[in-house]
Design an enzyme around this catalytic site. Sequence first.
Site, PDB file in Angstrom:
ATOM      1  N   ARG A  38       9.251 -30.095  10.738  1.00 53.56           N
ATOM      2  CA  ARG A  38      10.092 -29.304  11.628  1.00 53.56           C
ATOM      3  C   ARG A  38      10.243 -29.895  13.028  1.00 53.56           C
ATOM      4  O   ARG A  38      11.348 -30.053  13.519  1.00 53.56           O
ATOM      5  CB  ARG A  38       9.507 -27.890  11.746  1.00 53.56           C
ATOM      6  N   HIS A  84      17.911 -26.667   3.406  1.00 53.94           N
ATOM      7  CA  HIS A  84      17.070 -26.167   4.506  1.00 53.94           C
ATOM      8  C   HIS A  84      16.983 -24.644   4.446  1.00 53.94           C
ATOM      9  O   HIS A  84      17.741 -23.942   5.123  1.00 53.94           O
ATOM     10  CB  HIS A  84      17.674 -26.625   5.838  1.00 53.94           C
ATOM     11  N   TYR A 128      33.616 -19.579  14.739  1.00 51.58           N
ATOM     12  CA  TYR A 128      34.737 -20.017  15.570  1.00 51.58           C
ATOM     13  C   TYR A 128      34.809 -21.538  15.717  1.00 51.58           C
ATOM     14  O   TYR A 128      35.890 -22.100  15.831  1.00 51.58           O
ATOM     15  CB  TYR A 128      34.634 -19.400  16.972  1.00 51.58           C
TER      16      TYR A 128
END
Length: 768
Positions: A38, A84, A128
């Site tokens: 990570r 993931h 968006y």
Amino acid sequence: MQELDLFPAGDADDDALTLAHYAERAYLDYAVSVVKGRALPDVRDGQKPVQRRILHAMNEMGLGPAAKPVKSARVVGDVLGKFHPHGDVAAYEALVRMAQSFTLRYPLIDGQGNFGSRDGDGAAAMRYTEARLTPFARLLLDEIDEGTVDFVPNYDGSTAEPAVLPARLPMVLLNGASGIAVGMATEIPPHNLREVAAAAIAVLKDPRIGVDALLELVPGPDFPGGGQVISSPAEIRDVYASGRGSIKVRARHAVEDLARGQWQLVVTELPHGVSAQKVLEEIEELTNPKVRPGKKSLTPEQLQLKQAVLAVLDTVRDESGKDAPVRLVFEPRTSRIEQHELLRVLRAHTSLESSVPANLVSIGIDGRPRQKSLPAILSEWCEFRVATVTRRTGHRLAKVGERIHILEGRQLVLLNLDEVIRIIRESDEPKAALVAAFALTERQADDILEIRLRQLARLEAIRIEQELAQLRTEQASLEALLASPAAMRRQVVREIEADAKQYGDARRTLIEQAERTTVEVRVAQEPVTVIVSEKGWVRARQGHGHDASQFGYKAGDAAYGAFEVTTTDQLYAIATNGRVYSVPVSQLPPARGDGAPITSFVDLEPGTRIDHAFAAPAQAGVLLATSGGTGLLCQAADLAGRTRQGKSFLAVDDGDLPLRPALFAPGMNRVLCVSVEGKALVFGVDELKVLKNGGRGVILMGLDPKDALRQALVFGDGGVRVRGAGRGGKPVDRVFGAGALQAWAGSRARKGRFLEPRVREAMLEAGG
């Protein structure tokens, strides 16, 4: 209620696992997962797992630089569904970061829409924005299907993902990295592509090259926002040699002349990680300070800073926009103010000058996270790149050999075309018949059976001959490359040079050594007497020679000491844990009232209190001791700290307390130690250690188990005045001359002898 038996009868004792061992093992597994899965980048491709998965998923989706961008939500969904299985917010934040040109030196994702700003504004929602890969990302992905890296199963085994990307350049240095793992963190600054490429080539040519030679090629970081590195070459070298340190940076500016002799200061580049909004907030805090929590009014320090800033600065405006990513305009109070004076104040008190941490921690080729030097990072990456090109060459050689094998079979068919046709028409199993008739392999036979009729034309034979000739030439070249490690390194060098030429750009960050800016408030050197009370209230009265008995105190308080110094000296306060705090005498309140508590000038650690305080010139000698009998020598200047948090100086054991500090001047060369029970010991000051950075010191006086050190004093020819309680509680006030004290002389660390007359809880004061 049914009881839960964790260890049912019949289980072997060997299967039992204590909670402590289970917690230790579980936490270790968690720590390794965070470190490797990570938070830390891989030295080979410079990517964290989530970044690598995002890039691979976008490559699989065909979102290359020429493709039409798609919604970021679609990319995030693909990443979460296939590679993931974590939160969508974390994945989107990683995607956004890779698209921000002010965060990465070389962005990997081309973002369409609002992807945030350097002022800390967040990106628009993923529904968006749109994204696709940048041309620069091809350096990570172009060779992924050429056998260069291993693929591993994804989290559910339904597909495969690359264990690492085949980076053609050292991405871990180019874009840097930032992350916090368990027990370690990384902070790798970005660098210039051309410089890093040149350094990698140098390592390939000379694997034993040192850090000094590499720093001639990579002089320092190259931040996306520009700015100036002001650290000295020696400081930068220490960072890259050890893999840890900090780099001092400052903003770049220009002075614009206006009408009628007016001028304004314009900042066009900010230090890495600093936004225009942050600078504006800092200036607002300086010019309009707020009362700190727990305080009733502004501190003298806040008032002083406000006055210093308002004396040179009139207004500040943020004119940043599309045409100028950073444009901060500072207008001086008057045109007569020196430009360097305004600059010095702004740099000293805002983030226009700051430090960028460097902690070159990454996961190495061996899979272990380590802090690495610059030569170590480049050496490991070069080793990986040579191995990658070797695998790519072997993969290409296998493809070429397979194609040659196919074409040789076709060539044989064209030479015996009629016989091949007859066998195919008459045989029940033509594949086996062809293999038996022409000694073909099964792969060649399959190809012949699948061949199209138009490929049997006469011109096709000519094309096969030409292609075979080209493939055999390439085969020989690839075999020669694999057979020569030197040739393989030369090939890697040529590819790095080509990529540097295609993707390289000019350096943005100026590297020019400069002194760190400090602003010293000019204080007139005037004599003052610092008055300290027993409860820690402090004030300063002008002049020397005052009668201390005339000083007034709050009810229930009394005198601790009066110190004749100047306004340029410091007040020092010692806490119960041995931490020392310093306050400029010029900041102390006047003596018209009761003063102010010392705690209002410092930030005490929880659970501690101020035990002693004194004011002294910087060159004054100080003896610090503890009730446990240890002590050290230093100068008053050694005790001065830079912040309100003070500095840890005197080591105090549990149950012990610091004693009243003893000031001394040159010529005072003897030490008198007195215990609580009244024992005394005299020895030479040269038996003590001078510790400029503090510590435990040495044993001053041996003590009985129930005894403790009461006070230690340095004296000269004037002797010592001793006050305390004698037999029957009768007050004792006696001056011992230097000669008389020789009766208690001995070596340091001895137990000493009782004073005569006996004195308990003695208070010592150096004679005149």
